[in-house]
Design a protein around this motif. Structure first.
Motif, mmCIF file in Angstrom:
data_model
loop_
_atom_site.group_PDB
_atom_site.id
_atom_site.type_symbol
_atom_site.label_atom_id
_atom_site.label_comp_id
_atom_site.label_asym_id
_atom_site.label_seq_id
_atom_site.Cartn_x
_atom_site.Cartn_y
_atom_site.Cartn_z
ATOM 1 N N LEU A 48 40.328 44.291 50.739
ATOM 2 C CA LEU A 48 39.366 43.205 50.875
ATOM 3 C C LEU A 48 38.096 43.598 50.134
ATOM 4 C CD1 LEU A 48 39.877 42.435 54.676
ATOM 5 C CD2 LEU A 48 40.944 41.305 52.712
ATOM 6 N N VAL A 49 37.653 42.735 49.247
ATOM 7 C CA VAL A 49 36.530 43.039 48.354
ATOM 8 C C VAL A 49 35.269 42.344 48.855
ATOM 9 C CG1 VAL A 49 35.695 42.994 45.983
ATOM 10 C CG2 VAL A 49 38.150 43.249 46.443
ATOM 11 N N ALA A 50 34.239 43.129 49.162
ATOM 12 C CA ALA A 50 32.979 42.591 49.674
ATOM 13 C C ALA A 50 31.818 43.248 48.941
ATOM 14 C CB ALA A 50 32.877 42.832 51.178
ATOM 15 N N ILE A 51 31.742 43.008 47.646
ATOM 16 C CA ILE A 51 30.717 43.676 46.831
ATOM 17 C C ILE A 51 29.655 42.695 46.347
ATOM 18 C CG2 ILE A 51 32.181 45.598 46.162
ATOM 19 C CD1 ILE A 51 32.760 44.184 43.545
ATOM 20 N N GLY A 52 29.434 41.648 47.137
ATOM 21 C CA GLY A 52 28.323 40.758 46.840
ATOM 22 C C GLY A 52 28.730 39.418 46.283
ATOM 23 N N GLN A 53 27.797 38.472 46.414
ATOM 24 C CA GLN A 53 27.985 37.122 45.892
ATOM 25 C C GLN A 53 26.913 36.821 44.860
ATOM 26 O OE1 GLN A 53 28.231 35.853 50.285
ATOM 27 N NE2 GLN A 53 29.327 34.210 49.249
ATOM 28 N N LYS A 54 27.166 35.795 44.075
ATOM 29 C CA LYS A 54 26.210 35.428 43.036
ATOM 30 C C LYS A 54 26.121 33.922 42.908
ATOM 31 C CE LYS A 54 29.821 36.266 39.559
ATOM 32 N NZ LYS A 54 30.213 37.088 38.393
ATOM 33 N N LEU A 55 25.059 33.467 42.288
ATOM 34 C CA LEU A 55 24.793 32.040 42.147
ATOM 35 C C LEU A 55 25.789 31.383 41.201
ATOM 36 C CD1 LEU A 55 22.816 29.656 42.745
ATOM 37 C CD2 LEU A 55 21.582 30.353 40.669
ATOM 38 N N ASP A 56 26.330 30.253 41.639
ATOM 39 C CA ASP A 56 27.134 29.401 40.775
ATOM 40 C C ASP A 56 26.196 28.364 40.184
ATOM 41 O OD1 ASP A 56 28.887 27.711 39.532
ATOM 42 O OD2 ASP A 56 30.174 27.371 41.268
ATOM 43 N N PRO A 99 41.428 48.385 36.792
ATOM 44 C CA PRO A 99 42.842 48.056 36.578
ATOM 45 C C PRO A 99 43.564 47.762 37.896
ATOM 46 C CG PRO A 99 42.222 50.030 35.341
ATOM 47 C CD PRO A 99 41.081 49.724 36.259
ATOM 48 N N GLY A 100 44.462 46.780 37.857
ATOM 49 C CA GLY A 100 45.316 46.489 38.991
ATOM 50 C C GLY A 100 44.848 45.375 39.898
ATOM 51 N N THR A 101 43.746 44.705 39.536
ATOM 52 C CA THR A 101 43.213 43.671 40.432
ATOM 53 C C THR A 101 44.053 42.398 40.434
ATOM 54 O OG1 THR A 101 41.725 42.947 38.650
ATOM 55 C CG2 THR A 101 40.828 44.466 40.288
ATOM 56 N N ASP A 102 45.016 42.288 39.510
ATOM 57 C CA ASP A 102 45.834 41.081 39.449
ATOM 58 C C ASP A 102 47.084 41.180 40.328
ATOM 59 O OD1 ASP A 102 46.955 43.066 37.940
ATOM 60 O OD2 ASP A 102 47.533 41.782 36.255
ATOM 61 N N THR A 103 47.174 42.219 41.122
ATOM 62 C CA THR A 103 48.347 42.390 41.981
ATOM 63 C C THR A 103 48.152 41.683 43.314
ATOM 64 O OG1 THR A 103 49.889 44.053 42.833
ATOM 65 C CG2 THR A 103 47.550 44.506 43.117
ATOM 66 N N ASN A 104 49.224 41.449 44.049
ATOM 67 C CA ASN A 104 49.144 40.813 45.359
ATOM 68 C C ASN A 104 48.538 41.764 46.384
ATOM 69 O OD1 ASN A 104 50.397 38.387 44.545
ATOM 70 N ND2 ASN A 104 52.427 39.302 44.780
ATOM 71 N N GLY A 105 47.897 41.185 47.397
ATOM 72 C CA GLY A 105 47.293 41.996 48.455
ATOM 73 C C GLY A 105 45.819 42.249 48.261
ATOM 74 N N ILE A 106 45.242 41.708 47.179
ATOM 75 C CA ILE A 106 43.809 41.847 46.928
ATOM 76 C C ILE A 106 43.153 40.512 47.267
ATOM 77 C CG2 ILE A 106 42.049 42.615 45.306
ATOM 78 C CD1 ILE A 106 44.404 44.558 45.665
ATOM 79 N N LEU A 107 42.155 40.524 48.124
ATOM 80 C CA LEU A 107 41.534 39.273 48.559
ATOM 81 C C LEU A 107 40.039 39.455 48.707
ATOM 82 C CD1 LEU A 107 42.173 36.346 49.558
ATOM 83 C CD2 LEU A 107 42.258 37.280 51.870
ATOM 84 N N ASP A 108 39.299 38.414 48.320
ATOM 85 C CA ASP A 108 37.856 38.441 48.540
ATOM 86 C C ASP A 108 37.586 38.384 50.043
ATOM 87 O OD1 ASP A 108 34.995 38.046 47.547
ATOM 88 O OD2 ASP A 108 35.286 36.348 48.898
ATOM 89 N N ALA A 109 36.680 39.207 50.530
ATOM 90 C CA ALA A 109 36.412 39.299 51.959
ATOM 91 C C ALA A 109 35.855 37.998 52.522
ATOM 92 C CB ALA A 109 35.446 40.455 52.239
ATOM 93 N N VAL A 110 35.035 37.291 51.742
ATOM 94 C CA VAL A 110 34.487 36.010 52.198
ATOM 95 C C VAL A 110 35.620 35.015 52.433
ATOM 96 C CG1 VAL A 110 33.037 34.046 51.571
ATOM 97 C CG2 VAL A 110 32.260 36.368 51.075
ATOM 98 N N GLU A 113 53.362 48.527 44.023
ATOM 99 C CA GLU A 113 54.813 48.658 44.005
ATOM 100 C C GLU A 113 55.416 47.279 44.209
ATOM 101 O OE1 GLU A 113 56.141 51.405 46.914
ATOM 102 O OE2 GLU A 113 55.067 53.133 46.068
ATOM 103 N N ASN A 114 56.345 46.922 43.333
ATOM 104 C CA ASN A 114 57.014 45.614 43.419
ATOM 105 C C ASN A 114 56.008 44.457 43.479
ATOM 106 O OD1 ASN A 114 59.576 46.912 43.545
ATOM 107 N ND2 ASN A 114 59.270 47.260 45.760
ATOM 108 N N GLY A 115 54.928 44.577 42.701
ATOM 109 C CA GLY A 115 53.952 43.506 42.605
ATOM 110 C C GLY A 115 52.944 43.437 43.730
ATOM 111 N N HIS A 116 52.974 44.398 44.673
ATOM 112 C CA HIS A 116 52.035 44.371 45.804
ATOM 113 C C HIS A 116 51.249 45.683 45.837
ATOM 114 C CE1 HIS A 116 50.804 42.506 49.655
ATOM 115 N NE2 HIS A 116 50.497 43.758 49.970
ATOM 116 N N VAL A 117 49.980 45.577 46.201
ATOM 117 C CA VAL A 117 49.137 46.767 46.223
ATOM 118 C C VAL A 117 49.708 47.818 47.176
ATOM 119 C CG1 VAL A 117 47.606 45.868 48.036
ATOM 120 C CG2 VAL A 117 46.765 47.608 46.449
ATOM 121 N N SER A 118 49.699 49.071 46.739
ATOM 122 C CA SER A 118 50.233 50.157 47.559
ATOM 123 C C SER A 118 49.233 51.294 47.747
ATOM 124 C CB SER A 118 51.511 50.720 46.926
ATOM 125 O OG SER A 118 51.236 51.220 45.621
#
Length: 454
Positions: A375-383, A245-256, A341-346
Motif C-alpha cells: 500500500l503506497v502512502a507517499i503523499g497527494q498532489k493537486l489535480d 521497477p515492478g509497480t505494474d504488478t498486481n497487489g500494489i494499491l494506493d493507500a487512499v 511471482e506469476n504476476g503478483h507482488v511477492s
C-alpha cells in the motif's frame, strides 16, 4: 493461531472479529464522565489551548458549559467557530494541538480531554438535530463551491448563514470529501460523516450537485458567468506513485484508494487483504492503512519510512496506536524494487538511508521483505485539471491572506491551497475565513451597485 493463506483474500475473520476490530476507537463520554473530565479544566483566561486550535474555538468556555450541565450551549460555542466540530473531535491530532498546549500537560499530569469533551457536546446537538443557525435576510447573491469536503462545507455553511444561496459541486457520489472517503473506519463508525453533512446542510440555502467535476462537466468560466463568486475546495486529487521497477504488478494499491474501498464497503469482510502487508509512507494515511490492514486480518503489517521516527508526519499517538495493534514501523528505508511471482507482488527490496549534511542519501545496503500486498502512502498532489488559468505556488493554488486566488471572483482553501496543512480542522478554518471574505466582497458590490443606481 490461525494460519493465513498467502495472497489477497477477503473474509479472513469472522463477523464478531470485524465488529470488534472496527468499533469506535474513542466512544463518546457518558454524562458523568464528561462532568468529571470537564472539572479538570482550569478555565484559563489566556488559554494556550485556544491559541493552538486552528479554528480558535473558545475551549475554556465550552468546557465550562459542559461542567455546568449545558452541553447544548457548549455545542453552540464550538459550532460558532467550527461547524465540523463533531468530525474534528474524532480525527483532529489533539495531542499535537490543543491538548499539547494544555497547562495540565506535564510530566506529572495528563492534559484535559478536550477532543472527547468536544465530541460529547457536538454529538448531543447533532443527535437531537438542534440547529443553532438560520440564514440571514436573502442577499440575492449566488456562490458556487467546488468540492464538498471540510473546506467546501465550512465555506458553504458560513455563506448560507450570511444569506447567500450556495450550490456545491462534487465529483463523488456522496458529499464529505476525505471525511467520507479518506478517514479510518474505526474513527468514524456508524456513518457519522454523512450524519454531519446532513446536519450542516440543515441550515438551508445550500444545494449539492454530486457526480459533476470541474474541467469535465463545467469550467471556471461557466461558474463565473452563473454565480457572483466561486470557492474552490477541491483537495488534492492526485496521488504520488512509486517510481521504481515492478509497480505494474498486481497487489500494489494506493493507500487512499484502499481506505476508500474499506469506507464504502457494505461489509468489512468484502475487502481483500494480504497475509503480509507492506505500507510505504510516514503520514496519517500510512498509519490508517496499516492499522486497518491488521484489523482486516493481515498476519504481518510493516510500515517502511525513508527517514527517522522524529520526521514522520503521523503524530506520536497514531504511531503508538499502530504499534499497539501489531504494526511494525521500520525507519530509514526507501523502496528500490518490487518483486513478483506469476504476476503478483511477492517481495520488496529497500535501501537503508541516512542523513548526510542534512540530505537523505542511500547507504547501498539492501533489505528485503516478503509481501503479497503493498500500500503506497507517499503523499497527494493537486489535480490542476480545469484550473490551468489559476496561479499555483508550491504545487498548490496560490491564495492571499483572505483566500483570494489570482482569478477575480475566485477564492480557494483547504488542502488544495497554499497554507493548507492536510488537516480537517485547518481546512475548516480556511473555508470559513474565505466565506467571510466572499461575504465582505459581495456586500461591497451591493453597496457599489446601489450607489450607482442612486
Amino acid at each position: 493461531m490461525r494460519r493465513l493463506e498467502p495472497g489477497l483474500k477477503a473474509g479472513r475473520l469472522d463477523a464478531a472479529e470485524y465488529e470488534s476490530n472496527f468499533s469506535d476507537l474513542h466512544p463518546r463520554l457518558g454524562d458523568h464522565e464528561a462532568l468529571v473530565a470537564s472539572d479538570r479544566c482550569y478555565f484559563c483566561y489566556d488559554a494556550p489551548c485556544m491559541t493552538a486550535c486552528p479554528t480558535a474555538i473558545d475551549i475554556p468556555m465550552f468546557i465550562r458549559q459542559i461542567s455546568t450541565g449545558n452541553p447544548m450551549g457548549s455545542a453552540k460555542t464550538i459550532f460558532d467557530q467550527n461547524i465540523l466540530g463533531g468530525m474534528c473531535a474524532r480525527v483532529c491530532p489533539t495531542e499535537q494541538l490543543c491538548e499539547e498546549a494544555c497547562v495540565r500537560n506535564t510530566a506529572e499530569e495528563r492534559p484535559v480531554e478536550i477532543g472527547r469533551l468536544q465530541r460529547y457536546a457536538t454529538d448531543i446537538a447533532i443527535a437531537e438535530g438542534h440547529q443553532f443557525y438560520q440564514p440571514a435576510q436573502a442577499s440575492g447573491k449566488k456562490v458556487a463551491v467546488v468540492g464538498a469536503g471540510p473546506a467546501g462545507l465550512a465555506c458553504a455553511h458560513r455563506l448560507a448563514m450570511n444569506g447567500h444561496l450556495v450550490t456545491i459541486y462534487d465529483h463523488k457520489e456522496k458529499a464529505g470529501g476525505l471525511n467520507e472517503y479518506g478517514i479510518a473506519a474505526y474513527k468514524t463508525p456508524n456513518d457519522f460523516a454523512q450524519t454531519e453533512v446532513d446536519y450542516i446542510l440543515g441550515i438551508g440555502n445550500i444545494d449539492v450537485i454530486n457526480g459533476e467535476m470541474l474541467g469535465r462537466d463545467f469550467t471556471l468560466t461557466d461558474l463565473k458567468s452563473k454565480f457572483d463568486a466561486v470557492f474552490l475546495g477541491v483537495g488534492l486529487g492526485n496521488v504520488n506513485g512509486l517510481n521504481i521497477p515492478g509497480t505494474d504488478t498486481n497487489g500494489i494499491l494506493d493507500a487512499v484508494e484502499f481506505i476508500s474501498h474499506l469506507r464504502e464497503a457494505d461489509s468489512k469482510a468484502d475487502i481483500p487483504v494480504g497475509r503480509n502487508v507492506v505500507v510505504i509512507g510516514g503520514g496519517m494515511t500510512a498509519i490508517d492503512a496499516a492499522v486497518q490492514s491488521k484489523l482486516l486480518g493481515a498476519e504481518t503489517v510493516t510500515i517502511c519510512y525513508r527517514r527517522g521516527k522524529e520526521h514522520m508526519n503521523a503524530s506520536e499517538f497514531e504511531q503508538d496506536l499502530a504499534t499497539s495493534k501489531g504494526v511494525v514501523i521500520r525507519h530509514w528505508l526507501q523502496p528500490k524494487e518490487l518483486e513478483h511471482e506469476n504476476g503478483h507482488v511477492s517481495g520488496i527490496k529497500l535501501e537503508y538511508t541516512h542523513l548526510e549534511n542534512g540530505l537523505m542519501k542511500g547507504t547501498g545496503h539492501i533489505a528485503q521483505i516478503a509481501t503479497d500486498q503493498v500500500l503506497v502512502a507517499i503523499g497527494q498532489k493537486l489535480d490542476t485539471y480545469g484550473m490551468d488559468t489559476l496561479k499555483t505556488e508550491g504545487g498548490k493554488i496560490a491564495i492571499d491572506a483572505e483566500g483570494r486566488t489570482s482569478l477575480q471572483g475566485v477564492w480557494a482553501g483547504g488542502d488544495c491551497a497554499t497554507g493548507g496543512k492536510d488537516l480537517t480542522v485547518s481546512a475548516v478554518a480556511m473555508g470559513r475565513d474565505a466565506a467571510e471574505s466572499i461575504h465582505r466582497s459581495l456586500a461591497a458590490l451591493s453597496v457599489a451597485g446601489a450607489s450607482a443606481v442612486a
